[in-house]
Write a protein that holds these residues in place. Structure first.
Motif, PDB file in Angstrom:
ATOM      1  N   GLU A   1       1.284  -4.269   7.117  1.00 25.33           N
ATOM      2  CA  GLU A   1       1.546  -3.036   6.376  1.00 25.33           C
ATOM      3  C   GLU A   1       3.041  -2.749   6.330  1.00 25.33           C
ATOM      4  O   GLU A   1       3.590  -2.394   5.280  1.00 25.33           O
ATOM      5  CB  GLU A   1       0.818  -1.858   7.035  1.00 25.33           C
ATOM      6  CG  GLU A   1      -0.673  -1.813   6.780  1.00 25.33           C
ATOM      7  CD  GLU A   1      -1.326  -0.631   7.466  1.00 25.33           C
ATOM      8  OE1 GLU A   1      -0.579   0.273   7.918  1.00 25.33           O
ATOM      9  OE2 GLU A   1      -2.554  -0.598   7.569  1.00 25.33           O
TER      10      GLU A   1
ATOM     11  N   GLN B   1      -1.341  -0.273   2.790  1.00 24.32           N
ATOM     12  CA  GLN B   1      -2.534  -0.214   3.628  1.00 24.32           C
ATOM     13  C   GLN B   1      -3.674  -1.010   3.019  1.00 24.32           C
ATOM     14  O   GLN B   1      -4.461  -1.629   3.735  1.00 24.32           O
ATOM     15  CB  GLN B   1      -2.946   1.245   3.824  1.00 24.32           C
ATOM     16  CG  GLN B   1      -1.993   2.020   4.708  1.00 24.32           C
ATOM     17  CD  GLN B   1      -2.345   3.497   4.795  1.00 24.32           C
ATOM     18  OE1 GLN B   1      -3.104   4.011   3.973  1.00 24.32           O
ATOM     19  NE2 GLN B   1      -1.790   4.184   5.771  1.00 24.32           N
TER      20      GLN B   1
ATOM     21  N   ALA C   1      -2.725  -5.056   3.108  1.00 27.40           N
ATOM     22  CA  ALA C   1      -2.430  -5.704   4.384  1.00 27.40           C
ATOM     23  C   ALA C   1      -3.566  -6.625   4.813  1.00 27.40           C
ATOM     24  O   ALA C   1      -4.711  -6.504   4.362  1.00 27.40           O
ATOM     25  CB  ALA C   1      -2.170  -4.650   5.456  1.00 27.40           C
TER      26      ALA C   1
END
Length: 636
Positions: free
Chosen positions: A480, A585, A588
């Motif tokens: 992230e 997010q 990732a």
């Protein structure tokens, strides 16, 4: 020091009550809509401007009020639902405490026009800051029209704490949806800044869900229907394959009152166990009908949290009902004993004679010798295939195996040509590679150890040895941070890298989501995601950020919308940064993914090339080090 304790004036007491009842413009919309429904309205219109800060107007065609009731409705604790304490346990209407209108009138400028069907004229009342300014007869249609202007005009501190218009509008939409779902038989509409957002005709619950969330929702749900002595459960639940990774379409209603109940939410998630993708949440619209005497709704100021007399029994019934519905509509594995396809089991016929099976064997088979096919061998038939075996060789001339006086070996001289040309056996070759590995140079050993200095634990953490001890890295949070800072560098350079979609994907949204996508469209374009509006219900994805081709556009945008539905962002810079965090997010490396040594090494190098390697974009810890002293203490 006498007369220290005094009664508060009504205007001050109403402002204090408004702090509990009226938290934001959405609270006013909720209270006025519920009052309209309790008045028997079949058509309710909600009109807002500037997200309710400037104007909130609710028009209904309910029963209306006469002059006395209209004036009394603004008094504190004035209600038509409660006569004695026992009435609290038999409520089936919305509001009942009688604080809503009094609280609204204490912090806004209120105008009410109302008329009953049997009256020729209605009444108009103007109130500002709990003070009645005028009360006059007026000509108006049957029902009530509430006009709330300049919310918190006399409480500037409360007004400053309101969020920006888009955030407050999302809260208004949420409250509107909750009331609309609980009352599908009532026509409802929402108009914001003269732009229609919802126009919901009267119908059944499925039609209401589809009209609110888009046409695609109709095929993504299965019905839920269970009736027991304790509770009646109805509604719709989403199919597992359409579950999302974020909250948003989860609704519980008890006796047509919206509620939040984490304990019952666990019952739903438990019923979906083993059939959902990791970290996904299904949509559900569940209605519970119970005896009001076993429910306590007066435990929270906003009445969104309730308490059942026997929550454990409700949990079990709800869980079983959802499992039954999923199994009935083939959403989860089940055994069907009513299938028409019959399995035929062969039965031995008594007429045919029993014949003992015969097996031919090779009497010359030796497992320690390779089978060779030389001329003059014997043939055997094994199951229809012919195998040739060499007959037992003679032992004559065995003494020739030993060398003569000149040192020549007879075995080499007498070995057949074809045996000399055969390659080294696999047994011999398999023992040469480890030997070669043991004689590597020191430089080769350093390279081998460098390539295997990372270890992955539970497909979640990367472990490696450092000078001070053992370093543990959260692989998802680390990626992230890498993706996030990559986006930030791209934005700072002014060049947005995007990948054109070969086959543009079309995404459908509900009215609330459409408004949010339009608001974020410019920021998504800056980050490399180009959207084109097709109609009032869908967008087409023309390009996605470079490097995120493995992430679906639907999942990416759904996560961004959910973050903005629940988040609070005030300035443009923070808005762009929040979009970058949301994309990072979703893009990732997920937990549970096995990484190779080169992948872990590359992630390690990229992480420590970041400006802030210790924390994820959302502020969570990425790196933890267990020093040598601490490890030694564990072995004392």
């Amino acid at each position: 020091m006498s007369n220290v304790i005094q009664l508060l004036p009504d205007s001050v007491a109403n402002q204090i009550a408004a702090g509990e009842v009226i938290q934001r413009p959405a609270s006013v919309v909720k209270e006025l809509m519920e009052n309209a429904i309790d008045a028997g309205a079949t058509d309710v219109q909600v009109i807002t401007k500037d997200a309710g800060k400037t104007l909130i107007q609710v028009i209904d065609n309910g029963c209306g009020m006469d002059e006395t009731d209209a004036r009394m409705s603004f008094e504190r604790h004035a209600t038509s639902k409660i006569r004695e304490a026992s009435d609290l346990f038999a409520l089936r209407t919305m509001g009942f405490r009688g604080e809503a209108l009094a609280s609204i009138a204490a912090i806004a400028q209120v105008e009410l026009k109302t008329r009953r069907a049997e009256d020729d004229l209605g009444v108009q009342i103007n109130i500002a800051g709990s003070q009645v300014e005028s009360q006059v007869p007026v000509q108006c249609p049957v029902g009530s029209q509430f006009c709330i202007k300049n919310l918190f005009y006399n409480v500037p501190a409360r007004r400053r704490f309101l969020k920006k218009a888009s955030t407050e509008l999302r809260h208004i939409i949420n409250e509107f949806q909750r009331v609309a779902l609980a009352n599908p038989h009532i026509a409802l509409s929402l108009l914001h800044n003269d732009v229609p957002m919802f126009s919901l005709p009267a119908g059944n619950i499925k039609q209401r869900v589809v009209n609110m969330n888009g046409k695609q929702m109709g095929s993504n749900m299965v019905p839920l229907d269970t009736d027991t002595v304790m509770v009646k459960i109805s509604g719709f639940i989403g199919k597992p394959e359409f579950a999302k990774k974020t909250m948003g379409d989860q609704f519980f209603f008890v006796n047509n009152r919206f509620m939040k109940h984490p304990y019952l939410h666990k019952a739903v998630m438990d019923a979906y166990s083993n059939i959902l993708q990791p970290e996904t949440i299904p949509a559900y619209f569940i209605f519970l009908e119970v005896d009001p005497q076993i429910v306590d709704v007066n435990i929270h100021p906003t009445k969104t949290e309730i308490k059942f007399e026997d929550e454990r029994a409700i949990w079990q019934i709800l869980n079983a009902a959802i499992r039954e519905s999923l199994g009935k509509y083939n959403m989860m594995p089940s055994i069907d004993f009513d299938t028409t396809d019959q399995v035929e089991i062969p039965v031995a016929k008594t007429e045919s004679p029993m014949v003992e099976p015969s097996v031919e064997i090779n009497p010359f088979y030796n497992p320690f010798e390779e089978e060779k096919s030389y001329g003059g061998g014997n043939d055997y038939n094994l199951g229809g295939q012919t195998a040739t075996f060499q007959s037992k060789s003679s032992t004559d001339g065995w003494e020739k195996l030993y060398g003569n006086e000149n040192g020549a070996t007879g075995i080499v001289d007498s070995m057949p040509v074809e045996m000399e040309q055969q390659p080294i056996s696999s047994f011999e070759s398999s023992h040469e590679e480890p030997v070669q590995q043991t004689i590597l140079s020191s430089g080769g050993q350093e390279e081998a150890s460098a390539s295997s200095r990372f270890f992955q634990l539970k497909n979640r953490y990367i472990l490696t040895s450092v000078k001070s001890g053992l370093m543990m890295i959260d692989q998802k949070r680390a990626h992230e941070r890498v993706v996030f800072e990559g986006f930030i560098r791209t934005l700072q350079s002014g060049a947005s890298l995007s990948q054109k979609c070969l086959f543009p994907e079309e995404l459908c949204f509900g009215p609330e989501e459409m408004a949010m996508v339009k608001e974020l469209q410019g920021d998504l374009m800056t980050l490399g995601m180009e959207l084109e509006q097709v109609n009032e219900e869908s967008f087409r994805v023309l390009s996605t950020p470079a490097g995120l081709e493995h992430v679906s556009a639907a999942e990416l945008i759904d996560g961004i919308l959910t973050d903005f539905r629940d988040g609070e962002v005030d300035v443009q810079k923070e808005l762009t940064e929040q979009v970058a965090i949301s994309i990072a997010q979703r893009a990732a490396i997920p937990y549970g993914k096995a990484l190779t040594q080169p992948e872990m090494s590359e992630l390690f190098d990229q992480l420590f090339a970041c400006q802030v390697p210790n924390f994820s974009p959302s502020g969570k810890t990425i790196i933890s080090i267990m020093d040598t002293d601490e490890m030694q203490k564990r072995f004392v």
